[in-house]
Design a protein around this motif. Sequence first.
Motif, short mmCIF file in Angstrom:
data_model
loop_
_atom_site.label_atom_id
_atom_site.label_comp_id
_atom_site.label_asym_id
_atom_site.label_seq_id
_atom_site.Cartn_x
_atom_site.Cartn_y
_atom_site.Cartn_z
N PRO A 174 -3.66 26.94 -23.80
CA PRO A 174 -3.43 27.26 -22.39
C PRO A 174 -3.55 26.01 -21.52
CG PRO A 174 -5.59 28.05 -23.09
CD PRO A 174 -4.89 27.58 -24.33
N ILE A 175 -2.55 25.83 -20.64
CA ILE A 175 -2.58 24.65 -19.77
C ILE A 175 -2.53 25.01 -18.29
CG2 ILE A 175 -1.55 23.10 -21.47
CD1 ILE A 175 1.13 23.44 -19.96
N GLN A 176 -2.10 26.22 -17.97
CA GLN A 176 -1.94 26.57 -16.55
C GLN A 176 -2.08 28.07 -16.32
OE1 GLN A 176 1.99 26.42 -14.25
NE2 GLN A 176 1.04 24.47 -13.62
N HIS A 177 -2.84 28.42 -15.29
CA HIS A 177 -2.98 29.80 -14.85
C HIS A 177 -2.19 29.96 -13.55
CE1 HIS A 177 -4.98 33.12 -12.60
NE2 HIS A 177 -4.97 33.69 -13.80
N GLU A 178 -1.50 31.08 -13.41
CA GLU A 178 -0.64 31.31 -12.25
C GLU A 178 -0.92 32.66 -11.61
OE1 GLU A 178 4.11 32.34 -11.53
OE2 GLU A 178 3.54 31.04 -13.20
N ARG A 179 -1.12 32.65 -10.31
CA ARG A 179 -1.14 33.88 -9.51
C ARG A 179 -0.01 33.77 -8.51
NH1 ARG A 179 -5.48 37.17 -10.27
NH2 ARG A 179 -7.41 36.24 -11.10
N ARG A 180 0.87 34.76 -8.49
CA ARG A 180 2.08 34.67 -7.67
C ARG A 180 2.31 35.96 -6.89
NH1 ARG A 180 6.68 31.52 -7.77
NH2 ARG A 180 6.03 30.52 -9.74
N LEU A 181 2.73 35.78 -5.64
CA LEU A 181 3.20 36.89 -4.81
C LEU A 181 4.68 36.67 -4.51
CD1 LEU A 181 0.30 37.11 -2.18
CD2 LEU A 181 0.51 38.35 -4.35
N VAL A 182 5.47 37.74 -4.62
CA VAL A 182 6.90 37.66 -4.32
C VAL A 182 7.23 38.66 -3.22
CG1 VAL A 182 9.25 37.79 -5.25
CG2 VAL A 182 7.37 37.06 -6.74
N ASN A 183 7.94 38.21 -2.21
CA ASN A 183 8.35 39.06 -1.10
C ASN A 183 9.49 39.96 -1.55
OD1 ASN A 183 9.15 40.21 1.30
ND2 ASN A 183 9.70 38.27 2.30
N LEU A 184 9.21 41.26 -1.71
CA LEU A 184 10.23 42.18 -2.22
C LEU A 184 11.34 42.44 -1.21
CD1 LEU A 184 8.04 44.75 -4.17
CD2 LEU A 184 9.61 43.05 -5.12
N ASP A 185 11.09 42.21 0.07
CA ASP A 185 12.16 42.32 1.04
C ASP A 185 13.18 41.19 0.87
OD1 ASP A 185 11.36 44.66 2.30
OD2 ASP A 185 10.12 43.62 3.78
N ALA A 186 12.70 40.01 0.44
CA ALA A 186 13.58 38.87 0.23
C ALA A 186 14.22 38.88 -1.15
CB ALA A 186 12.80 37.57 0.43
N VAL A 187 13.48 39.39 -2.15
CA VAL A 187 13.96 39.39 -3.55
C VAL A 187 13.75 40.79 -4.15
CG1 VAL A 187 13.96 38.06 -5.69
CG2 VAL A 187 13.00 37.04 -3.63
N PRO A 188 14.49 41.79 -3.69
CA PRO A 188 14.25 43.16 -4.19
C PRO A 188 14.51 43.33 -5.68
CG PRO A 188 16.25 43.05 -2.85
CD PRO A 188 15.55 41.75 -2.67
N GLU A 189 15.43 42.53 -6.23
CA GLU A 189 15.79 42.68 -7.64
C GLU A 189 14.68 42.30 -8.59
OE1 GLU A 189 17.75 38.76 -6.21
OE2 GLU A 189 17.15 40.72 -5.40
N VAL A 190 13.69 41.55 -8.13
CA VAL A 190 12.60 41.14 -9.00
C VAL A 190 11.77 42.34 -9.44
CG1 VAL A 190 10.82 40.72 -7.25
CG2 VAL A 190 10.85 39.35 -9.34
N ALA A 191 11.81 43.43 -8.68
CA ALA A 191 11.02 44.62 -9.03
C ALA A 191 11.45 45.21 -10.36
CB ALA A 191 11.16 45.67 -7.92
N GLU A 192 12.71 44.99 -10.76
CA GLU A 192 13.22 45.55 -12.01
C GLU A 192 13.18 44.55 -13.17
OE1 GLU A 192 13.91 48.72 -11.98
OE2 GLU A 192 13.51 48.76 -9.82
N GLU A 193 12.75 43.33 -12.92
CA GLU A 193 12.72 42.32 -13.98
C GLU A 193 11.46 42.47 -14.84
OE1 GLU A 193 13.10 39.61 -16.64
OE2 GLU A 193 14.75 40.00 -15.23
N PRO A 194 11.62 42.70 -16.15
CA PRO A 194 10.43 42.91 -17.00
C PRO A 194 9.69 41.62 -17.38
CG PRO A 194 12.43 43.06 -18.31
CD PRO A 194 12.87 42.91 -16.88
N PHE A 195 10.34 40.47 -17.24
CA PHE A 195 9.75 39.19 -17.66
C PHE A 195 9.32 39.23 -19.13
CE2 PHE A 195 8.75 39.23 -13.01
CZ PHE A 195 9.64 38.23 -12.65
N ASP A 196 10.17 39.83 -19.96
CA ASP A 196 9.90 39.86 -21.39
C ASP A 196 10.16 38.51 -22.05
OD1 ASP A 196 9.17 42.52 -21.35
OD2 ASP A 196 11.20 43.23 -21.77
N SER A 197 11.23 37.83 -21.60
CA SER A 197 11.62 36.59 -22.26
C SER A 197 11.72 35.40 -21.31
CB SER A 197 12.98 36.78 -22.96
OG SER A 197 13.97 37.17 -22.01
#
Length: 280
Positions: A174-197
């Motif tokens: 492990p080299i990096q820990h990430e906490r991220r917030l995404v504005n769903l009004d600006a990027v609504p399509e991210v809600a459906e992204e599973p981030f599997d790959s």
Amino acid sequence: MARQGLTGQDRVGGSAPTPAGAPRDDLSPNGLSLDGLTLDGRGALFDQIKRAVAGQILRGRWQAGQRLPNEAELSSLYGVSRQTVHKAIALLAREGFLVRRRRAGTFVATGRRDRFALPIEDIGDVVAREGRVYEFRIRERKSLRNGQGIRWPDLPDGAPILALECLHFSDGTPIQHERRLVNLDAVPEVAEEPFDSVAPSRWLVDRVPWSSADHTVRAVNATAEMAALLGVEAGAACLSIRRQTMHLSRPVTLVHFLSVGDRFSLSGSSITDSATELNL
């Protein structure tokens, strides 16, 4: 015969005016070399004058502390209005090339405050560039409203947010820990992204436009919780990076990275708009 100048004003009598972009003398009244001040013909006149003056400074032909010709002299030099010259000088002062002193004139700055640009790139690319194997793991994902346990200062209360927690690995370490917030009004399509790959950072870089980014970088010591996640001792030196990206004044994502100090490096460049325009 009257001749139409670039400002739309007629010039009558005397010697023929110098065409715009062609300085008339080798030296200004202040002893500054005018060689190289010819305009390049690209874009608005104020931009051309700005590039010409910045080029003299960046190439070392005009030294720190030297006084520039005044706006009236530059206006006459180029055959343009004082308003055009004033706009060019104001932009150069904003970039830190020039210092304007009331009643004394405009001088080449003694210490320019350039912008330090940190790259926005996926951590996976950084690891791959080092010839290592990159992996990531989503540890937590949830949708919520701003102000419900998490507050994003630049979003209104109640705005929909996707919150992500991710851990990044290089050759299994492990080299990096990430906490991220995404504005769903600006990027609504991210809600459906599973981030599997694909990791969130890579997904956003590839799909979402951004126009500006603000960074805050600090050296910190790992808490016991973070030390356990990153496989280091509590108190180990880490690099903390908080970054918010915007697109046309609209927040896109707010992220906090915590990287192990001896497993991660960060580099950037000092740049100015004029240096970029001049390809320097």
